[in-house]
Design a protein around this motif. Sequence first.
Motif, mmCIF file in Angstrom:
data_model
loop_
_atom_site.group_PDB
_atom_site.id
_atom_site.type_symbol
_atom_site.label_atom_id
_atom_site.label_comp_id
_atom_site.label_asym_id
_atom_site.label_seq_id
_atom_site.Cartn_x
_atom_site.Cartn_y
_atom_site.Cartn_z
ATOM 1 N N ALA A 203 44.703 54.404 30.525
ATOM 2 C CA ALA A 203 45.792 55.378 30.592
ATOM 3 C C ALA A 203 46.288 55.560 32.019
ATOM 4 C CB ALA A 203 45.329 56.717 30.021
ATOM 5 N N GLU A 204 45.377 55.576 32.965
ATOM 6 C CA GLU A 204 45.770 55.752 34.358
ATOM 7 C C GLU A 204 46.559 54.544 34.856
ATOM 8 O OE1 GLU A 204 43.731 57.171 38.580
ATOM 9 O OE2 GLU A 204 42.571 57.160 36.723
ATOM 10 N N ARG A 205 46.131 53.352 34.496
ATOM 11 C CA ARG A 205 46.861 52.139 34.892
ATOM 12 C C ARG A 205 48.247 52.116 34.271
ATOM 13 N NH1 ARG A 205 43.752 47.529 32.644
ATOM 14 N NH2 ARG A 205 45.364 46.256 33.644
ATOM 15 N N LEU A 206 48.333 52.520 33.008
ATOM 16 C CA LEU A 206 49.626 52.539 32.321
ATOM 17 C C LEU A 206 50.546 53.597 32.940
ATOM 18 C CD1 LEU A 206 51.150 51.219 29.983
ATOM 19 C CD2 LEU A 206 50.282 53.029 28.492
ATOM 20 N N SER A 207 49.986 54.725 33.326
ATOM 21 C CA SER A 207 50.773 55.784 33.954
ATOM 22 C C SER A 207 51.350 55.324 35.286
ATOM 23 C CB SER A 207 49.903 57.029 34.155
ATOM 24 O OG SER A 207 50.613 58.031 34.845
ATOM 25 N N GLU A 208 50.545 54.612 36.071
ATOM 26 C CA GLU A 208 51.021 54.115 37.367
ATOM 27 C C GLU A 208 52.164 53.130 37.189
ATOM 28 O OE1 GLU A 208 47.584 52.511 39.255
ATOM 29 O OE2 GLU A 208 46.656 54.473 39.633
ATOM 30 N N HIS B 258 57.893 46.697 33.701
ATOM 31 C CA HIS B 258 57.637 46.199 32.348
ATOM 32 C C HIS B 258 56.541 45.135 32.362
ATOM 33 C CE1 HIS B 258 61.637 47.451 30.182
ATOM 34 N NE2 HIS B 258 61.048 48.448 30.801
ATOM 35 N N GLN B 259 56.542 44.296 33.379
ATOM 36 C CA GLN B 259 55.518 43.252 33.473
ATOM 37 C C GLN B 259 54.129 43.873 33.644
ATOM 38 O OE1 GLN B 259 56.354 40.224 36.382
ATOM 39 N NE2 GLN B 259 54.403 39.178 36.107
ATOM 40 N N LYS B 260 54.045 44.904 34.471
ATOM 41 C CA LYS B 260 52.755 45.577 34.662
ATOM 42 C C LYS B 260 52.301 46.253 33.371
ATOM 43 C CE LYS B 260 53.476 46.532 39.591
ATOM 44 N NZ LYS B 260 53.668 47.598 40.617
ATOM 45 N N ILE B 261 53.247 46.876 32.665
ATOM 46 C CA ILE B 261 52.918 47.527 31.400
ATOM 47 C C ILE B 261 52.442 46.499 30.383
ATOM 48 C CG2 ILE B 261 53.928 48.762 29.430
ATOM 49 C CD1 ILE B 261 55.758 50.189 31.490
#
Length: 398
Positions: free
Chosen positions: A293-298, A118-121
Amino acid sequence: MQAHPLVTEYLRLGLSFDRLESGFVDAYTAEPQLRRDVENAPRPEPRELAVTATRLRAELLAAGLGPQRTAFLDAHLRALECSARKFAGDEIGFVDEVSRYFDVDIAPGDPAAYRAAHQKIDEVLGGTGPLAERMAAHRKADEIPPERLEACVEAFSGALRELVRARYPLPDHEHVTYEIVGDKPWSGFNYYLGNYRSTVAINSDLRQHMAMLPRLIAHESYPGHHTEHCRKEANLVAAGHGEQTIFLVNTPQCLMAEGLADLALRSIIGPGWGKWAQEIYADLGLRFDGERAERLSEASAQLLGVRQDAALMLHDQGKDADEVAGFLERWSLTTPDRARQSLRFLSSPLWRAYVSTYVEGYKLLGGWLDRATDADDRADRFRRLLDEPLTPAALRKL
């Protein structure tokens, strides 16, 4: 080529389960007469199916099929024995059920890992306000206009098909037909028809998102389910492995297939898939921030275990549906509608354990692929997943 008598019995056994629960046979591409014979026979008794599965397991070692085929059939007969007992009304704990179906042991995930995700998101999304609301707003902005969905599907299917055919050759006449459906508990589904052809159904009840569509097409078609079916038909079935002509729900081959398919986009494109997808969307006149999008997917991938935790709550801990739906909303950062859609899948008698194929398949196959020494080794490992009749137990030994 004449099938081994034990393999023919295995096929008849698997087809019999479709008489108990329509949809249990995901795909069947062998002799049509065998299927007709099963369909025209009296409805099977689950206890008799369990006895047959046990007997065939006992006969395997003397069948002379070789170590790899023997191990494959043994794991699948064990799963079918469990399914038969479930249909007969036996009480089997959910964790044990998953273990017997999919050859993996499951346990609840770590909430600390979910909080870290959640923190990364939060960092990727930016802004202020509740994280779930910001995620919902992001997903809303990421929706594909319904009138553009067909064009997007065809564009990504064509682009991925070219890449896959260059790396993992397919028969010239292989083909995927896409159709839009509704009132289903899943977002997409591959119906493999045999002779290197599939129909992929996409659920219109769930709005499709730009960030997810490339993964969906890779998962269902290239280099996911359709590609795997085609290559196993061209290699294993052509070599006389008749057991590969049937694909049965709640068996180890499901975990292997779903793990492979969930890793398909990452395996054929690799890092930078977001930028690749952004260029395709741009050609279609759609704006898409591929890097974001790629960062959010990871980051979101770290929440994969939430759905398995929800299944454990529902079927192992006896929690009620409202509490489980709330858990999904909180940790998956999903809308109430999406949570209820997930709950529908988790509550289905046929599909209730199936979520573990995604969670454990992604972990098991992803971990093995990540141990590759370089890009070529990783591509060769993915080829083995496409071509060989591997089971979770076999992969753990490699």
